[in-house]
Structure formats: C-alpha cells, structure tokens
Design an enzyme around this catalytic site. Sequence first.
Site, PDB file in Angstrom:
ATOM      1  N   PHE A  96     -73.737   4.235  20.662  1.00 28.18           N
ATOM      2  CA  PHE A  96     -73.750   3.250  19.586  1.00 28.18           C
ATOM      3  C   PHE A  96     -72.355   3.080  19.014  1.00 28.18           C
ATOM      4  O   PHE A  96     -71.653   4.069  18.754  1.00 28.18           O
ATOM      5  CB  PHE A  96     -74.694   3.678  18.454  1.00 28.18           C
ATOM      6  CG  PHE A  96     -76.147   3.738  18.848  1.00 28.18           C
ATOM      7  CD1 PHE A  96     -76.960   2.616  18.762  1.00 28.18           C
ATOM      8  CD2 PHE A  96     -76.702   4.929  19.300  1.00 28.18           C
ATOM      9  CE1 PHE A  96     -78.292   2.681  19.124  1.00 28.18           C
ATOM     10  CE2 PHE A  96     -78.038   4.998  19.655  1.00 28.18           C
ATOM     11  CZ  PHE A  96     -78.832   3.865  19.573  1.00 28.18           C
ATOM     12  N   ASP A  97     -71.968   1.827  18.833  1.00 25.08           N
ATOM     13  CA  ASP A  97     -70.794   1.554  18.020  1.00 25.08           C
ATOM     14  C   ASP A  97     -71.176   1.805  16.565  1.00 25.08           C
ATOM     15  O   ASP A  97     -72.361   1.870  16.239  1.00 25.08           O
ATOM     16  CB  ASP A  97     -70.363   0.094  18.239  1.00 25.08           C
ATOM     17  CG  ASP A  97     -69.003  -0.199  17.646  1.00 25.08           C
ATOM     18  OD1 ASP A  97     -68.264   0.766  17.374  1.00 25.08           O
ATOM     19  OD2 ASP A  97     -68.685  -1.377  17.447  1.00 25.08           O
ATOM     20  N   LYS A  98     -70.193   1.953  15.690  1.00 25.94           N
ATOM     21  CA  LYS A  98     -70.510   2.257  14.291  1.00 25.94           C
ATOM     22  C   LYS A  98     -70.574   1.003  13.429  1.00 25.94           C
ATOM     23  O   LYS A  98     -71.649   0.597  12.988  1.00 25.94           O
ATOM     24  CB  LYS A  98     -69.486   3.247  13.712  1.00 25.94           C
ATOM     25  CG  LYS A  98     -69.825   3.693  12.279  1.00 25.94           C
ATOM     26  CD  LYS A  98     -68.797   4.640  11.734  1.00 25.94           C
ATOM     27  CE  LYS A  98     -67.534   3.909  11.321  1.00 25.94           C
ATOM     28  NZ  LYS A  98     -67.742   3.054  10.126  1.00 25.94           N
ATOM     29  N   CYS A 109     -74.992   0.064  22.811  1.00 26.75           N
ATOM     30  CA  CYS A 109     -75.400  -0.915  21.817  1.00 26.75           C
ATOM     31  C   CYS A 109     -74.223  -1.226  20.907  1.00 26.75           C
ATOM     32  O   CYS A 109     -73.680  -0.325  20.256  1.00 26.75           O
ATOM     33  CB  CYS A 109     -76.580  -0.387  21.000  1.00 26.75           C
ATOM     34  SG  CYS A 109     -77.234  -1.580  19.823  1.00 26.75           S
TER      35      CYS A 109
END
Length: 1103
Positions: free
Chosen positions: A472-474, A829
């Site tokens: 996951f990106d933040k 994502c």
Amino acid sequence: MKRFREANTKTIGKLSPSSLSQDIYGYRRVWWHVWLCYLAILLSAGLLLLLFRRYPHLAVLACCTPCPLSLADTLLIKVRFLGHQEAVEVLTEEVEYNLATDPRGHGNHSWVVVTLSGPQKALLRYFVFEGLRYMWMEKRAAFCQVSVLTEDWTCSELYGQKRGLSHKQQIDRKVHGPNLIDVPVKSYLRLLLEEVLNPLYIFQAASIVLWIFEKYYYYAACIFIISLLSIAITVYEIRKQSSMLRRMAQLVVNVRVRTATGVEESVSSVDLVPGDCVLIPPEGLLLPCDAVLLAGECVVNESMLTGESIPVMKTPLPASGGRYSLDTHRKHTLFCGTQVIQAKEGCRDGNWALAIVTRTGFFTAKGELISSILYPKPSNFHFDRDITKFLLILGVIAISGTVYSIVILVNSTIKEVIIQTLDIVTIVVPPALPAAMTTGIIYAQNRLKKQGVFCISPSRINVCGKVSVFCFDKTGTLTEEGLDVWGVMEGSSAGFGSLVRDPRLLPPSPMLTALACCHSATLLEGQLLGDPLDLKMIESTGWVLEDPARTDHGVGAQFGDDGVLAVMRPPTPSHSEPAAIVRRFPFLSSLQRMSVVTVGPGGRTIRIFLKGAPEMVASLCLKDSLPAEFTDTLRQFTREGFRVLALAYKRLDVQTNMKTIERGAVEDELQFLGLLVMRNLVKLESSGVISTLKQAQIRSIMVTGDNMLTAVNVARVCGMVAADEHVISVHTSSPDAHSPPSLQFHLEDSGAGSPQEGFYDLTRVGLYQGHARYHLAVSGKSFSALCEHFPEYLPKVLVRGTVFARMAPEQKTQLVMELQKLSYRVGMCVSLSEAEASVASPFTSKMNNISCVPLLIQEGRCSLVTSFSLFRFMALYSLIQFIAVLILYTFETNLGDWQFLFADLALVTTLALVMGRGGPSSELHPQRPPASLLSLPVMVSLLVHTSLTFLGQVAALLITRQQDWYVPVNTTTTEATNLPNLDDTGIFSISAFQYIMVAVVVTKGHPYKKPPYTNVNVISYTVFSEREVCRMQCVPEISSTVRNLTLCVLIDRYLLNCSRLLRSPRESKKEYKRLDALLSSDPSWPPLDEPQAQQQCSVSRLS
C-alpha cells in the site's frame, strides 16, 4: 540497453531485457528448400501450412539454413523462460554513407555492412520486434535498439542542439524510423481466417464433419451455429479493441520545429526525429514524442500515463547535469501522449517554450505502455499451466479409448471403425471447455463492475485469488488525500520557538516568504493548480499568486528581471514585500527537496528558498543555524504521525545570472528557518481492511516516500503493526573511501512497554520465543545499499519487512519484483485519478479508500474456485460420456443424435453456465484456494468419480437387461435403425443423472463462495433437469442413482480430506514460506546493534 549480440558461434545472439531472457538465431533462406516446402504444403492439402503457422520456428528450420547474424535474412527469437519462438525478417534500406558513424561524430556506433555502387550510399540492416526497431551495428557485432544512438546524450549536448538540426542531420536521423505508434488493425477477412485456423475451431470443424458422416445432423448443426456465433463475436471484439487501441495510440499533429538556419517551420509529427528542436505554444500541445524541456515552464496533465489527475509542473533541464537520464530528469521531461496545458517563458510576448526530442515511436513512454498492452508479460500461473497438462492427459485417455474401439469393432467395416474411433476423440476432449472456463471470470468481472471496480485484464482476476502480500502507498491510499497545516515552528541556533498554528500570524520574515514562495503551483484560467501540499501551504499564508503572462507587462521592470515565472503578493501591502519567482528547481525523490529563486522589488534582494525532508534540509544547512533539539523535536512530531517539512534559505549576490545558475551551486550553506507541520489523517476504512487481511493471513506492506517515523506511526494506527509488536529499523550504508559497507539492525521502540525495559527483554529472550513479535522498517537509501552490498540478507528482510519509507518510484517497482522472486503473489494499491479504468493498472476502483482490496481478493478466490469446479465438471462430463459410448460400442450400439444434443446442450452447457453464477463469500478465509489441477486430491477425486461412473453405468445396464420387458438390440441392422433401444436409453438415462450428480458434487466452494443453496439458478435448473430425466428413467435405476450420488458426495467431502491428512508433511515449494520457517526457529535473528560484514561469496537461494 536491449540488444542482440552475436556469440562465438556467429549464429546466435542474446536479448536481455529486464524481465525475460531471449536468444536470437540467424538463418538464411535456401530457395530450393522454400520450393520443396511449397510442394509439401500442396501435397498435404494445407496441413503443413497450419503446422508452420502454429510453430513458425519449424518453417524457418525447413526453409532456411543457419548462418552468422551479420548475413542473416531471417531471425528466430526464442524466449527462454517460455520456450516461445518467433520468426522475424531482416529488412534493408539504403542510407547516406556518413551515417556510418554516430550522428554526433563520435564514431562509436558503426553499423554499415555493405557499401553500394556509389561511395555515398550504404546498406542499413534492421528488423522490428514488438514495435521496436533493432539495427545491425558492425563494431558491436550485434543487433541493437536504434535508441542506442541517443542513449549517451549529456545535458550540455542537448543544450547544444537548441539551434536545431540541419536538413542533412534530419535525414541522418531517419534511421530511427517514423515517429508513429502504429497498432496493426487486421481486416475482418484476415481475422476470420486466423480465428478459423485456430486449433480449437479446426478440431470443431473436423468434429462437425465427423458427426455429419454419422448422420448426427441436428447436433452438428447446433454446434456449427454456436461456433459460428462465437467466431463472429470474437472477430468483432478483436477488431473493435484493436481499432480503439489504434485510435488511442496514433497521434499525428503539426508541430513547429526550429532548423539549424534559424527558420521555424511546421512539420508533421510523423517526421520528428531525436534531436529536433520543438517549440511549444503558450496554449499548450498534445505531445507526439518524448522531449526534454530546455526553456520555459510547462504545466502538464499526465493522467493518461500515470492516472494522476493533478497536473504537474515541468522545468528546464539543468545545463550541467551530466548524462541525461529519464529517471533522474523526469521533472524536466515531457512525455508522449500527455497534454501540455500551459507553456510559458517569462512574460515576453510570443516566446514559446522549447524542447528537444529524445525518443520517438514505440520508444516513448506512451509507446512502452501500448507495447505492454499489445505484448503483455506472460502470467506464470499454476492453474493455466495445469490446464494444458490435463488436456494432454485427456488426449492419452482418448488414444486408449480409440485402441479399445478398434479392438471391439474388428468385425465392422473400415469406414465404421474410422468414424467411431474418431468420435471417441471428440468426446474425451470437449470443444466447449475453453468457453466454460471463462464463465466464472465473466461473472466476477460483472460483479466487480457493479461495485465500482473496473478491470481491463480479466485473466488477472483468478490471479487475485492467490495474492499473499499487498503493498500500500500511504498518502491518499491509507491516509486522506489532502494535508492540513497543523502549525509552523521557527528555529535557529537559539532553539525552536513555540508552535504557531496559523502561519498568517507570523511576523514579516524569511520564514513567511518561504512558505508563500517555495512551491511549484501555477495559475490556469484563474485556478490555482499544483501539488495539494503546495496549495495548502500557500492557502495557509493568505498570499496570492499572480501570473505575469496574464497581468501587467511591467512586472519584469518592477522586479528588475524579464524572466519572472510567478509573483507572490501578501494579503496586504503593509504586511510584507512581494516576491517574484524567477527560477524553480523541482522536487526530485532522489534529492528529497525542491527550491526556488526569488527576486524582491527592484531586484534589490535575491534569495533561494528550499523545502524538503528535514534530514536532507538539515544536511544542507550551516551547522550553527540548526537548533540543538532538532532531532528530538522532529522525532516527536513524526512519532505522532505528522508530516514534517523543513525550510531554509540563503541570500544570493545580486549579480547572479538567473538563467545559468546551477542547483548544486546554491543549495548549500543555507540558513535553517524552521519546520512546517502538517497533519495527514488515516482513513476510517484503512484499519478495518488491514485487520481483514491479517485474519486472512495476507501480509500488508506500506511503501511510501514519507519519513520513516511518520510511516511507522501510520502503520501502527491502521493496524499493520500492533501495539504490542516491535519495530526494528534496518540501517545499511554504502562503502566510501574510509569504511566498507555496513548493515545494522536497531530496535526503534518496544511496542506497548517502556522503551528501555522492552529493549532488554527483547535482546535477552530473543524475538522468536513467543515473547515478542517484530517488524522491520527500511528506508529507500538502506534498501538500495541492501540490494547492492548485502543481497544475502535481502530475502530475510523482505520476509519480515512491513514499512518501506523514503522509497523512490523505481525502488517501489524493484521491491515488488524482489517479493515476486520469493514466490509471493503481490498486489499493489495506490491512489490514482477517478478514471473508470486507467491503463496504468489492470484494476481501477472508484472507491476513495482501500475497501476494494478485500472485495477484489474475494472475487478472485470465487472466480478461481469456480474455474476449478467447472474444469472438474467438464472433465468428468467428457469421461462419463466416454465410458457410456465405450460400453454401448461393446454391445454394438451408440447414443442417438437427440440424446447427444440433450446431454451436451440442455444439460452440460446450461449447467456450466448456471454453476458460474455463485457469488463470493463475505469473509476471507486464512487459507488460499488451491490452484493446481494435478494435485493428489484432485486426481484421486477424478479417479474415484470415474470409477463410480463406470460401475453405475454397468450396474444400470445389467439391471435393465434382467428385466422381463427387456428387448435385445437387433445387431443384424445398421446402427441408426436400432435407435432408440433399451440399452442406449438405459445408459443415457443413468449418464444424464450422473451429469447432474457431478454438477452438484463439484459445485462447492466453501469457504470461498456462498453456499450452493444460495445459487438459485443451480437449484432451479437441477430440479428441472432431474424432473425431465425422470420422465425417461426406469424405476430400477433410480435407487442406483441415489446411492451413487450419496456415495460421491461423501467421497468428495470426507475421503479426499483424509487423503490430504495421510500425506506426510512436506517442505513448501514457496521460498518465502521456507524462509519464514527458518527465521521462526532462529532466536538470534536479527542480531540487534551488531554490525554485519559483507559476505564475499555468491548468493544462492533456498532450494
């Protein structure tokens, strides 16, 4: 650089792209071989041509002889990973002789092979593979991409081409080919021929001919109509998609080009070559090529390539930036297919932005994207590989049935033997299998679309069912998209001041001016555009941005400079002096900072303002300007989850040339100004999704460009790291002149306990003794050093790593690839634009949170289990009919036309369609569904069900023959006049029940699908089918059918589970599972605060 290189044999070369290994073999046509092949094709009635079309390497081997690559006119390219081979033709073209050297005159890229009759002509040899042009280079003895001619350009050389190319240079550059991304669109006739010549349809055509000989007219007509409709739909869809892709890919516009004589002329974008000097008008341009910006600024919409809806600012390339690199100079590069919304160069009228063409055609960023769609990377999915293997097994069964048929039909005519033995093959290998396999995927795609998840690659849905780790990106993904300014804290050598919540309350100072000016925002039709962080920062100050190109033309004189890019004015003139931005150095992830040069009114003051990662900014500041508590204050904010930026500035000499100033010359010895503290809240849905994935034993990894401590805090808030779990940071450094590379593991915190107490407990009891759990946190800098200098530790770090911070975009890609090497199925994502289906990814969700992730995995598991069930059903259907026909052959009869039609269409095909409609389970199970068709439980299941099928049919036939009303088959007449009879009626009836019975048995999917009773379509049609079959069923056979059904259900539910338990425990084939088990049993890893030495040995993975 990709290239085909000639080996010592002089007949083989290599192509080594980043993902696949490919070999190339040189061949030369032998004309008498070619004529012999033509004759063989005629004698074989075209069958040899079909074979050559299916396996082009056989055509090359038959028509050509091996030769050195330098003399080859035909090349055979082999992908070692897949065993796939493709033949390409070597083309030739006459060119100017002076092209024998590098166009820049370096003489390193000679490619002339043959000098023709005139001294000014030479022969260019090249071929096109997957849209890319490769040319023969004599000095390198290899076929190289034509981009090799421009790959070593330096920034200064690019600036030297601002004057434009001469007519002769433009002709020289034609070696690159036309600037066109040409997607081939085949005619309907050609598509029809290619589809008809597909092995599946050839098999169906042969089957139809066979059935006509057997006088199965109705069945043959139905299959013919279905096949015809399938071919028509397929041809239409292929033509439609290729036409749509062609429209999207092809871009032909007129552009203004500057020539070496200083003349500006309008040319077609098709004629552009690398090195052309292109002028970009103020109103913008749809870019037909990749180009590097040399003068002016451009606001560009890159959503077509990246999915990002926010326009980005492009600035001029630094003149002394060394070798030009697309990755390094991305902020200065304009990409093909992107829309320049606005271009400007100061406030001078009629001065357009200027760029140099660097890549054309399929070598551009858009060309690479189109190429990835046209030639996708193969999906190495176990399920897909096993389908082919299982079809081979069915082929072996068909051969055995053919042999049996020949034996029992020994007294029949040769024609009857041939027809009936071939009929066996059409039964065992069902032609409808591929269509049935796609039903589950189609239903899953439709369900995803209804929930706002759009898919452009349906084959990836099944792969989602096996995902074992999700990255996951933040920002925008786990946390909210926007940032809110929490406050500003000024700092100096005397220390930090108090936190000012509203920057408007700051007194006139360099800090206030830095907040207002250090950005890359711009105005477009009166609307402020730019990075959300920049917009929030400007908004917090209350300053107003003015575009000098849209306002008074006296702005340049007001600030003593005619190259003003933007003017920032305070809300009230008495509050502070306005500032004009005259130079921008954009943010680069590798540098972790951006800066601007500003000029005060009258040009009296010139200052550079810089903002970026606090650690980076501090390293560029004078030590005596930093507060003593800088590290502790930063740690406090980041631990609380705030996003922190540092700001600094420096005064410059008023005589500084703003046009030629270099970034490296001004971004040092700065005065520290303070910290900008911003809040980025975690989305409400994030923690719930992460918890769901944890329960399903799917790893969650955060990959972000943000600060390490901020990322760790977000990981704790969203549940990736639990309160009682520890975080250990991985510190890796590259070697320098005084020290070797180093690797160290350091405990950052101790979870819920006190830091000091937790530290001693952790080091005393070990990390894998059940007393503590930990997660590794890695920075981008450490990740790069780890990959380069400590590859032996990389797999262990990846298996335990949860937070990867300060990661550049290319490092994120590398991380995913390294995880895949450990046998992980990886999902990624990120937050993109709201486009329905971005070409940047196979799946795009309209949801503004990560709730789509478990939904996608649920649908993937449901689709995979459905495909699994449908394959078992179709395989058992063919085996049931195979056994029935063999039994009837034994008693000199067969099934009738209408019986085949009812079984294949009314029962099997319809059951397959309704079986795929079952929806996914609402929960994610900890165990992923199986993907191997050749596993022991599956093979045992098929063997047991096939045996019971045989016993049931034999029992039904024997019971029928014992009845008083039984009438034997009249063997003195032909087969067709004997139909129907009691033997074939009995076998048909019991086999019809067996089709329904098998559908009920294999239609399961718990815990990945909803219970079978929720699929109303299956229940309704099963009841209806049983009722219809019962109308033809004999009473003695019903009890046998019920017993068979009960027995099969019990076997499939319980006996096969026992077979799994009886197997001895085996070591997993997946490398990450073996590593996990190894680390779990090692209490000494990772060694805390102990420097690790670089191992001087080769790395081998676990086997």
